[in-house]
Design a protein around this motif. Structure first.
Motif, PDB file in Angstrom:
ATOM      1  N   LEU A  63       0.835  -1.200   0.000  1.00 35.01           N
ATOM      2  CA  LEU A  63       0.000   0.000   0.000  1.00 35.01           C
ATOM      3  C   LEU A  63       0.872   1.253   0.000  1.00 35.01           C
ATOM      4  O   LEU A  63       0.590   2.227  -0.713  1.00 35.01           O
ATOM      5  N   ASP A  64       1.931   1.219   0.773  1.00 40.29           N
ATOM      6  CA  ASP A  64       2.835   2.365   0.848  1.00 40.29           C
ATOM      7  C   ASP A  64       3.537   2.610  -0.484  1.00 40.29           C
ATOM      8  O   ASP A  64       3.774   3.758  -0.870  1.00 40.29           O
ATOM      9  N   ARG A  65       3.862   1.535  -1.201  1.00 40.92           N
ATOM     10  CA  ARG A  65       4.563   1.655  -2.482  1.00 40.92           C
ATOM     11  C   ARG A  65       3.619   1.823  -3.671  1.00 40.92           C
ATOM     12  O   ARG A  65       4.066   2.002  -4.804  1.00 40.92           O
ATOM     13  N   LEU A  83      -7.129  -0.201  -2.248  1.00 34.70           N
ATOM     14  CA  LEU A  83      -8.325  -0.779  -1.650  1.00 34.70           C
ATOM     15  C   LEU A  83      -9.549  -0.226  -2.373  1.00 34.70           C
ATOM     16  O   LEU A  83      -9.660   0.982  -2.590  1.00 34.70           O
ATOM     17  N   ASP A  84     -10.463  -1.117  -2.757  1.00 31.52           N
ATOM     18  CA  ASP A  84     -11.673  -0.643  -3.423  1.00 31.52           C
ATOM     19  C   ASP A  84     -12.748  -0.311  -2.391  1.00 31.52           C
ATOM     20  O   ASP A  84     -12.493  -0.341  -1.170  1.00 31.52           O
ATOM     21  N   ALA A 124       1.044  -0.141 -11.105  1.00 31.33           N
ATOM     22  CA  ALA A 124       2.399   0.143 -10.615  1.00 31.33           C
ATOM     23  C   ALA A 124       3.136  -1.129 -10.226  1.00 31.33           C
ATOM     24  O   ALA A 124       4.368  -1.148 -10.180  1.00 31.33           O
ATOM     25  N   ALA A 125       2.388  -2.196  -9.947  1.00 32.24           N
ATOM     26  CA  ALA A 125       3.033  -3.461  -9.585  1.00 32.24           C
ATOM     27  C   ALA A 125       3.833  -4.029 -10.739  1.00 32.24           C
ATOM     28  O   ALA A 125       4.774  -4.800 -10.541  1.00 32.24           O
TER      29      ALA A 125
END
Length: 293
Positions: free
Chosen positions: A153-155, A160-161, A171-172
């Motif tokens: 989450l930080d990266r 979260l929907d 971004a992953a």
């Protein structure tokens, strides 16, 4: 892979122009990052000695300082100092390894993907059915799923929907600029692309698929549109290859071999000099020749 046959090595003079073009973006990176020419020279000297020592050793004979000096043009005294130091090693950072393995499973394993192949939005935990906890646990028991979630989450790797489900972000698939992950893949993927090209040049019958399709003289708008469409095609191909490789690994006994399937896309507003030198007319397809299997 068999040793390249020296009979197929190109003349050194013929390599000058393509080598200059290949190195130009790297030199731009070096200058921007503060890697000076003397520092690069030191690195190249070590690599020349290491490659000559290990890749050009004669069967059944010990490699000598004199032969390494002859092959590289580096003085024997320097060769003696550098031999045995070993080439710089690009080890896989632990964070890169665990992140890539978890994401690869999320986008490949049937229980974590939708019918159309998209990664499912996952609840944090579930008594029955897939969840983020079960995803992480299926790859490693050494990490707490909550710690992985907080890090991702930080990266910006996940979001979260509205239902508090965990959604894999684009971004992953694209590591942040200059980060540990991006620099690792920069070295690994460029190495493999260049290694495939070099092998195809040096071997009598090139074995690696290495080709591109390019058009020159395009409008910027069309170049951007083609880039967008190419991204869609590329992601479909990568995800399909990942699904098939993931499924095959389930029954593979394992070993020392490795495989890499990569795709690149590039577009730019070419300087006038490059446009004038372009060998192709506007709008003409120019695929690189594909070595015959």
């Amino acid at each position: 892979m068999s040793e390249p046959n020296p009979r197929f090595a190109p003349d050194a003079g013929a390599l000058q122009a393509p080598l200059a073009r290949l190195l130009r973006p790297l030199v731009r990176l070096f200058v921007r990052s503060g890697i000076t020419f003397p520092a690069l020279t030191d690195l190249l000297r070590e690599l020349y000695v290491n490659v000559a020592e290990y890749d050009f050793a004669l069967p059944g004979k010990d490699q000598t300082d004199s032969r390494v000096s002859l092959l590289t043009g580096i003085h024997r005294k320097e060769v003696r100092r550098l031999r045995g130091a070993g080439a710089p090693v690009s080890a896989v950072p632990a964070a890169v390894s665990r992140t890539s393995r978890i994401i690869a499973r999320w986008v490949a394993a049937p229980e974590f993907t939708e019918a159309d192949g998209r990664p499912k939005a996952l609840p944090r935990a579930a008594e029955d059915g897939p969840s983020f906890e079960s995803l992480v646990a299926s790859v490693t028991r050494d990490l707490r799923p909550r710690a992985v979630l907080d890090e991702w989450l930080d990266r910006g790797l996940v979001t979260l929907d509205a239902e508090e489900r965990i959604v894999l972000a684009e971004a992953a698939f694209v590591p942040s600029g200059g980060g540990t992950q991006q620099l690792y893949y920069f070295g690994r993927n460029l190495h493999d692309h260049i290694a495939a090209s070099v092998a195809n040049i040096l071997e009598e019958k090139p074995r690696f698929l290495e080709r591109a399709v390019h058009y020159d003289g395009l409008s910027p708008a069309l170049a951007r549109r083609l880039e967008t469409r190419a991204r869609e095609i590329a992601m479909d191909a990568l995800q399909q290859a990942n699904r098939e490789a993931h499924a095959a690994c389930e029954t593979d006994p394992g070993g020392e071999a490795r495989w890499n399937f990569g795709i690149y896309i590039y577009a730019e507003d070419a300087p006038r000099a490059q446009k004038e030198d372009a060998p192709r007319a506007r709008g003409e397809a120019a695929p690189r020749p594909e070595p015959k299997a």
